[in-house]
Write a protein that holds these residues in place. Structure first.
Motif, PDB file in Angstrom:
ATOM      1  N   THR A   1       0.846  -1.195   0.000  1.00 39.50           N
ATOM      2  CA  THR A   1       0.000   0.000   0.000  1.00 39.50           C
ATOM      3  C   THR A   1       0.880   1.242   0.000  1.00 39.50           C
ATOM      4  OG1 THR A   1      -1.764   1.192   1.140  1.00 39.50           O
ATOM      5  CG2 THR A   1      -0.163   0.082   2.532  1.00 39.50           C
ATOM      6  N   LEU A   2       0.329   2.304  -0.527  1.00 42.75           N
ATOM      7  CA  LEU A   2       1.024   3.590  -0.487  1.00 42.75           C
ATOM      8  C   LEU A   2       0.445   4.486   0.613  1.00 42.75           C
ATOM      9  CD1 LEU A   2       1.316   4.281  -4.319  1.00 42.75           C
ATOM     10  CD2 LEU A   2       3.021   3.293  -2.792  1.00 42.75           C
ATOM     11  N   ARG A   3      -0.528   3.958   1.336  1.00 45.71           N
ATOM     12  CA  ARG A   3      -1.140   4.747   2.399  1.00 45.71           C
ATOM     13  C   ARG A   3      -0.162   4.930   3.556  1.00 45.71           C
ATOM     14  NH1 ARG A   3      -7.342   2.992   3.544  1.00 45.71           N
ATOM     15  NH2 ARG A   3      -6.956   4.506   5.221  1.00 45.71           N
ATOM     16  N   GLU A   4      -0.172   6.105   4.141  1.00 49.03           N
ATOM     17  CA  GLU A   4       0.730   6.387   5.260  1.00 49.03           C
ATOM     18  C   GLU A   4      -0.029   6.660   6.546  1.00 49.03           C
ATOM     19  OE1 GLU A   4       3.160   9.562   3.855  1.00 49.03           O
ATOM     20  OE2 GLU A   4       4.382   8.245   2.594  1.00 49.03           O
ATOM     21  N   ASP A   5      -1.364   6.645   6.486  1.00 46.18           N
ATOM     22  CA  ASP A   5      -2.140   6.854   7.704  1.00 46.18           C
ATOM     23  C   ASP A   5      -2.259   5.523   8.464  1.00 46.18           C
ATOM     24  OD1 ASP A   5      -3.645   5.610   5.752  1.00 46.18           O
ATOM     25  OD2 ASP A   5      -5.532   6.328   6.571  1.00 46.18           O
ATOM     26  N   ARG A   6      -2.946   5.556   9.588  1.00 47.29           N
ATOM     27  CA  ARG A   6      -3.095   4.324  10.389  1.00 47.29           C
ATOM     28  C   ARG A   6      -4.308   3.534   9.903  1.00 47.29           C
ATOM     29  NH1 ARG A   6      -2.867   6.141  16.493  1.00 47.29           N
ATOM     30  NH2 ARG A   6      -4.126   7.830  15.687  1.00 47.29           N
ATOM     31  N   TRP A   7      -4.223   3.037   8.685  1.00 50.34           N
ATOM     32  CA  TRP A   7      -5.329   2.315   8.070  1.00 50.34           C
ATOM     33  C   TRP A   7      -5.638   1.011   8.797  1.00 50.34           C
ATOM     34  CZ3 TRP A   7      -3.950  -2.540   6.790  1.00 50.34           C
ATOM     35  CH2 TRP A   7      -2.602  -2.791   6.541  1.00 50.34           C
ATOM     36  N   TRP A   8      -4.652   0.493   9.546  1.00 47.11           N
ATOM     37  CA  TRP A   8      -4.807  -0.797  10.216  1.00 47.11           C
ATOM     38  C   TRP A   8      -5.622  -0.684  11.513  1.00 47.11           C
ATOM     39  CZ3 TRP A   8      -2.695   0.323  14.839  1.00 47.11           C
ATOM     40  CH2 TRP A   8      -1.723   1.316  14.858  1.00 47.11           C
TER      41      TRP A   8
END
Ligand code: FES
Length: 261
Positions: free
Chosen positions: A17-24
């Protein structure tokens, strides 16, 4: 079949993923809370005891159709002699309703199967068959579980009415258990009526809303509720567990009921 993330026509991105937020965070919280509920509900459903503290009946055991303790059975005991917990007779209906719910499907696909864990995050699975095979094809039964859920909500409403009695079954009384059951049944109805299938049952398969003004109004109301369906799903899950816990604590003598009048 490809997951689509690395399929033909897609950009070849090697990172998961390229996401850098706390998606988890969201799937993790869902996993922990949902697991805790499943453990608690399994223990309570299989225990077969401490589900009635007059006048309160635990929603896990309602309607009580087997060899119930005195006062707990308001619809007869057609399953008398049933060797297991009475909760297991009726559990399939609320359980099936929630397991096939469109919102819960999204929640547990993400949190338990990581399929995918979040938007823009590749899933670890190599194949994807959707809901076309067992067991996930059973999720298509949701509409039928909705009909059963309406009956369950009616029964819980009746239980709540009975909770306006005291322990000797005299009317016109109210305790903390009554309040908890009232809040619970309101959220059960909000959850049931905000269902996507309910929205379709009420307003689907019509060519002209203008010729069905009553159904249009009902559909508008359900559509409004539908925007909060996820919230109702979680609150009603907690409220069911809370009422059961309160009944358990009363039935085991751990606490006494707070009576208002
Ligand atoms: Fe959630 Fe129907 S979509 S209960």
């Amino acid at each position: 079949m490809s997951t689509g993330v690395t399929g033909p026509g897609r950009a070849a991105i090697s990172e998961r993923t390229l996401r850098e937020d706390r998606w988890w965070l969201s799937p993790l919280v869902t996993f922990v809370v949902f697991s805790a509920f499943v453990v608690y509900a399994t223990w309570r459903a299989f225990s077969g005891e401490h589900y009635y503290a007059s006048p309160y009946l635990s929603p896990f055991y309602s309607p009580c159709l087997a060899d119930c303790v005195e006062g707990a059975s308001d619809f007869g005991q057609p399953f008398a002699g049933w060797p297991l917990s009475a909760a297991l007779i009726i559990l399939i209906f609320p359980l099936g309703f929630r397991m096939t719910c469109y919102y819960y499907r999204k929640a547990y696909y993400r949190a338990f199967w990581l399929s995918p864990p979040a938007c823009g995050v590749a899933e670890p699975h190599g194949g994807y068959s959707g809901e076309t095979r067992l067991p996930l094809i059973l999720n298509n039964l949701h509409r039928w579980f909705w009909y059963a859920a309406v009956l369950v909500a009616l029964v819980l409403s009746y239980d709540t009415l009975l909770a306006f009695r005291n322990a000797d079954h005299e009317w016109g009384h109210m305790g903390l258990g009554t309040v908890l059951m009232l809040v619970n049944v309101v959220y059960i109805w909000l959850y049931t009526l905000s269902c996507h299938s309910c929205r379709h049952i009420v307003g689907g398969r019509m060519r002209h809303f203008s010729k069905h003004p009553v159904r249009y109004r009902a559909w508008t109301l359900v559509s409004r509720l539908n925007t909060r369906h996820a919230q109702y799903a979680w609150v009603s899950l907690f409220s069911v567990a809370l009422v059961d816990l309160y009944v358990y604590l009363l039935a085991t003598g751990t606490i006494t009921d707070v009576r208002f009048f």
